[in-house]
Design a protein around this motif. Structure first.
Motif, PDB file in Angstrom:
ATOM      1  N   UNK A  69      -5.610  -9.530  -0.052  1.00 33.11           N
ATOM      2  CA  UNK A  69      -7.053  -9.797   0.013  1.00 33.11           C
ATOM      3  C   UNK A  69      -7.710  -8.778   0.918  1.00 33.11           C
ATOM      4  N   UNK A  70      -8.871  -8.372   0.571  1.00 39.99           N
ATOM      5  CA  UNK A  70      -9.732  -7.401   1.251  1.00 39.99           C
ATOM      6  C   UNK A  70      -9.242  -5.956   1.125  1.00 39.99           C
ATOM      7  N   UNK A  71      -8.209  -5.693   0.328  1.00 38.82           N
ATOM      8  CA  UNK A  71      -7.647  -4.345   0.227  1.00 38.82           C
ATOM      9  C   UNK A  71      -7.706  -3.819  -1.209  1.00 38.82           C
ATOM     10  N   UNK A  72      -8.308  -2.648  -1.390  1.00 37.21           N
ATOM     11  CA  UNK A  72      -8.280  -1.965  -2.686  1.00 37.21           C
ATOM     12  C   UNK A  72      -8.192  -0.465  -2.451  1.00 37.21           C
ATOM     13  N   UNK A  73      -7.257   0.159  -3.168  1.00 37.79           N
ATOM     14  CA  UNK A  73      -7.160   1.617  -3.202  1.00 37.79           C
ATOM     15  C   UNK A  73      -7.117   2.043  -4.660  1.00 37.79           C
ATOM     16  N   UNK A  74      -7.680   3.223  -4.937  1.00 35.08           N
ATOM     17  CA  UNK A  74      -7.799   3.712  -6.312  1.00 35.08           C
ATOM     18  C   UNK A  74      -7.433   5.185  -6.339  1.00 35.08           C
ATOM     19  N   UNK A  75      -6.725   5.592  -7.389  1.00 38.54           N
ATOM     20  CA  UNK A  75      -6.350   6.987  -7.576  1.00 38.54           C
ATOM     21  C   UNK A  75      -6.401   7.302  -9.067  1.00 38.54           C
ATOM     22  N   UNK A  76      -6.596   8.566  -9.394  1.00 39.89           N
ATOM     23  CA  UNK A  76      -6.534   8.981 -10.796  1.00 39.89           C
ATOM     24  C   UNK A  76      -5.103   8.833 -11.292  1.00 39.89           C
ATOM     25  N   UNK A  77      -4.948   8.343 -12.497  1.00 36.87           N
ATOM     26  CA  UNK A  77      -3.615   8.214 -13.083  1.00 36.87           C
ATOM     27  C   UNK A  77      -2.967   9.580 -13.285  1.00 36.87           C
ATOM     28  N   UNK A  78      -3.758  10.639 -13.327  1.00 36.49           N
ATOM     29  CA  UNK A  78      -3.221  11.982 -13.536  1.00 36.49           C
ATOM     30  C   UNK A  78      -3.123  12.788 -12.238  1.00 36.49           C
ATOM     31  N   UNK A  79      -3.211  12.116 -11.100  1.00 33.77           N
ATOM     32  CA  UNK A  79      -3.050  12.821  -9.826  1.00 33.77           C
ATOM     33  C   UNK A  79      -1.648  13.414  -9.746  1.00 33.77           C
ATOM     34  N   UNK A  80      -1.481  14.394  -8.875  1.00 36.48           N
ATOM     35  CA  UNK A  80      -0.170  15.025  -8.750  1.00 36.48           C
ATOM     36  C   UNK A  80       0.872  14.028  -8.219  1.00 36.48           C
ATOM     37  N   UNK A  81       2.123  14.315  -8.515  1.00 39.08           N
ATOM     38  CA  UNK A  81       3.223  13.392  -8.215  1.00 39.08           C
ATOM     39  C   UNK A  81       3.320  13.060  -6.728  1.00 39.08           C
ATOM     40  N   UNK A  82       3.153  14.053  -5.871  1.00 37.34           N
ATOM     41  CA  UNK A  82       3.239  13.826  -4.427  1.00 37.34           C
ATOM     42  C   UNK A  82       2.172  12.833  -3.964  1.00 37.34           C
ATOM     43  N   UNK A  83       0.961  13.008  -4.447  1.00 30.42           N
ATOM     44  CA  UNK A  83      -0.134  12.111  -4.059  1.00 30.42           C
ATOM     45  C   UNK A  83       0.101  10.698  -4.587  1.00 30.42           C
ATOM     46  N   UNK A  84       0.556  10.580  -5.816  1.00 32.72           N
ATOM     47  CA  UNK A  84       0.847   9.246  -6.370  1.00 32.72           C
ATOM     48  C   UNK A  84       1.964   8.576  -5.582  1.00 32.72           C
ATOM     49  N   UNK A  85       2.996   9.335  -5.202  1.00 38.25           N
ATOM     50  CA  UNK A  85       4.086   8.757  -4.409  1.00 38.25           C
ATOM     51  C   UNK A  85       3.586   8.248  -3.058  1.00 38.25           C
ATOM     52  N   UNK A  86       2.702   8.994  -2.408  1.00 36.19           N
ATOM     53  CA  UNK A  86       2.115   8.549  -1.136  1.00 36.19           C
ATOM     54  C   UNK A  86       1.233   7.324  -1.336  1.00 36.19           C
ATOM     55  N   UNK A  87       0.501   7.303  -2.447  1.00 36.23           N
ATOM     56  CA  UNK A  87      -0.343   6.159  -2.795  1.00 36.23           C
ATOM     57  C   UNK A  87       0.519   4.903  -2.950  1.00 36.23           C
ATOM     58  N   UNK A  88       1.629   5.028  -3.662  1.00 38.44           N
ATOM     59  CA  UNK A  88       2.545   3.898  -3.855  1.00 38.44           C
ATOM     60  C   UNK A  88       3.171   3.480  -2.526  1.00 38.44           C
ATOM     61  N   UNK A  89       3.504   4.445  -1.679  1.00 39.91           N
ATOM     62  CA  UNK A  89       4.037   4.129  -0.356  1.00 39.91           C
ATOM     63  C   UNK A  89       3.023   3.284   0.430  1.00 39.91           C
ATOM     64  N   UNK A  90       1.751   3.701   0.432  1.00 44.01           N
ATOM     65  CA  UNK A  90       0.715   2.942   1.137  1.00 44.01           C
ATOM     66  C   UNK A  90       0.549   1.547   0.547  1.00 44.01           C
ATOM     67  N   UNK A  91       0.613   1.446  -0.773  1.00 42.67           N
ATOM     68  CA  UNK A  91       0.544   0.126  -1.417  1.00 42.67           C
ATOM     69  C   UNK A  91       1.685  -0.755  -0.911  1.00 42.67           C
ATOM     70  N   UNK A  92       2.914  -0.230  -0.972  1.00 40.23           N
ATOM     71  CA  UNK A  92       4.091  -1.018  -0.558  1.00 40.23           C
ATOM     72  C   UNK A  92       4.016  -1.414   0.908  1.00 40.23           C
ATOM     73  N   UNK A  93       3.551  -0.494   1.750  1.00 43.73           N
ATOM     74  CA  UNK A  93       3.410  -0.800   3.177  1.00 43.73           C
ATOM     75  C   UNK A  93       2.427  -1.961   3.379  1.00 43.73           C
ATOM     76  N   UNK A  94       1.296  -1.891   2.694  1.00 44.91           N
ATOM     77  CA  UNK A  94       0.286  -2.947   2.811  1.00 44.91           C
ATOM     78  C   UNK A  94       0.801  -4.263   2.239  1.00 44.91           C
ATOM     79  N   UNK A  95       1.524  -4.196   1.125  1.00 43.74           N
ATOM     80  CA  UNK A  95       2.091  -5.393   0.495  1.00 43.74           C
ATOM     81  C   UNK A  95       3.000  -6.135   1.482  1.00 43.74           C
ATOM     82  N   UNK A  96       3.785  -5.386   2.258  1.00 41.59           N
ATOM     83  CA  UNK A  96       4.753  -5.984   3.180  1.00 41.59           C
ATOM     84  C   UNK A  96       4.145  -6.343   4.539  1.00 41.59           C
ATOM     85  N   UNK A  97       2.989  -5.788   4.870  1.00 41.07           N
ATOM     86  CA  UNK A  97       2.390  -5.941   6.192  1.00 41.07           C
ATOM     87  C   UNK A  97       1.457  -7.144   6.239  1.00 41.07           C
TER      88      UNK A  97
END
Length: 123
Positions: A69-97
């Motif tokens: 709740x209160x958290x939203x992040x958005x990225x282009x589906x065609x962003x480069x792999x490194x950026x998408x991996x960091x985006x997923x890392x931030x998602x997972x960190x927030x999911x667990x925190x």
């Protein structure tokens, strides 16, 4: 009111609730955040809000993270792999925190096209 009227009123209220996006510097401004407000994550259901994300990211398809709740992040589906991996890392960190006490929503990314959810990717 019947169920249809209640649903319509809920979506109208969601469209009228004002939240904004800001670029995420940690992701080289290739992602957006719309967090910290009571209905930030629910605004995923606002087509107008998501169309704004399409425009800001100049993207036809979006990946949207609403881990809590209160958290939203958005990225282009065609962003480069490194950026998408960091985006997923931030998602997972927030999911667990749970340090802020915000209720978990989903450990998945939503795929958004033309402002509407068209699928999801479980993580």
């Amino acid at each position: 009111m019947d169920a249809k009227q209640i649903t319509q009123e809920a979506f109208t209220n969601l469209e009228n609730y004002d939240t904004d996006f800001e670029f995420v510097k940690a992701l080289h401004n290739k992602a957006l955040a719309s967090s910290g407000n009571d209905f930030s994550s629910e605004r995923l259901l606002s087509q107008a809000h998501m169309l704004r994300a399409h425009t800001m990211l100049e993207a036809d398809e979006l990946l949207v993270s609403v881990p809590r709740r209160t958290c939203m992040m958005v990225i282009s589906k065609t962003a480069d792999e490194d950026t998408i991996n960091k985006f997923i890392y931030l998602h997972n960190h927030t999911w667990k925190d749970d340090s802020y006490g915000n209720a978990p929503i989903t450990n998945a990314l939503f795929v958004v096209k033309e402002g509407s959810i068209v699928g999801h990717i479980p993580l």
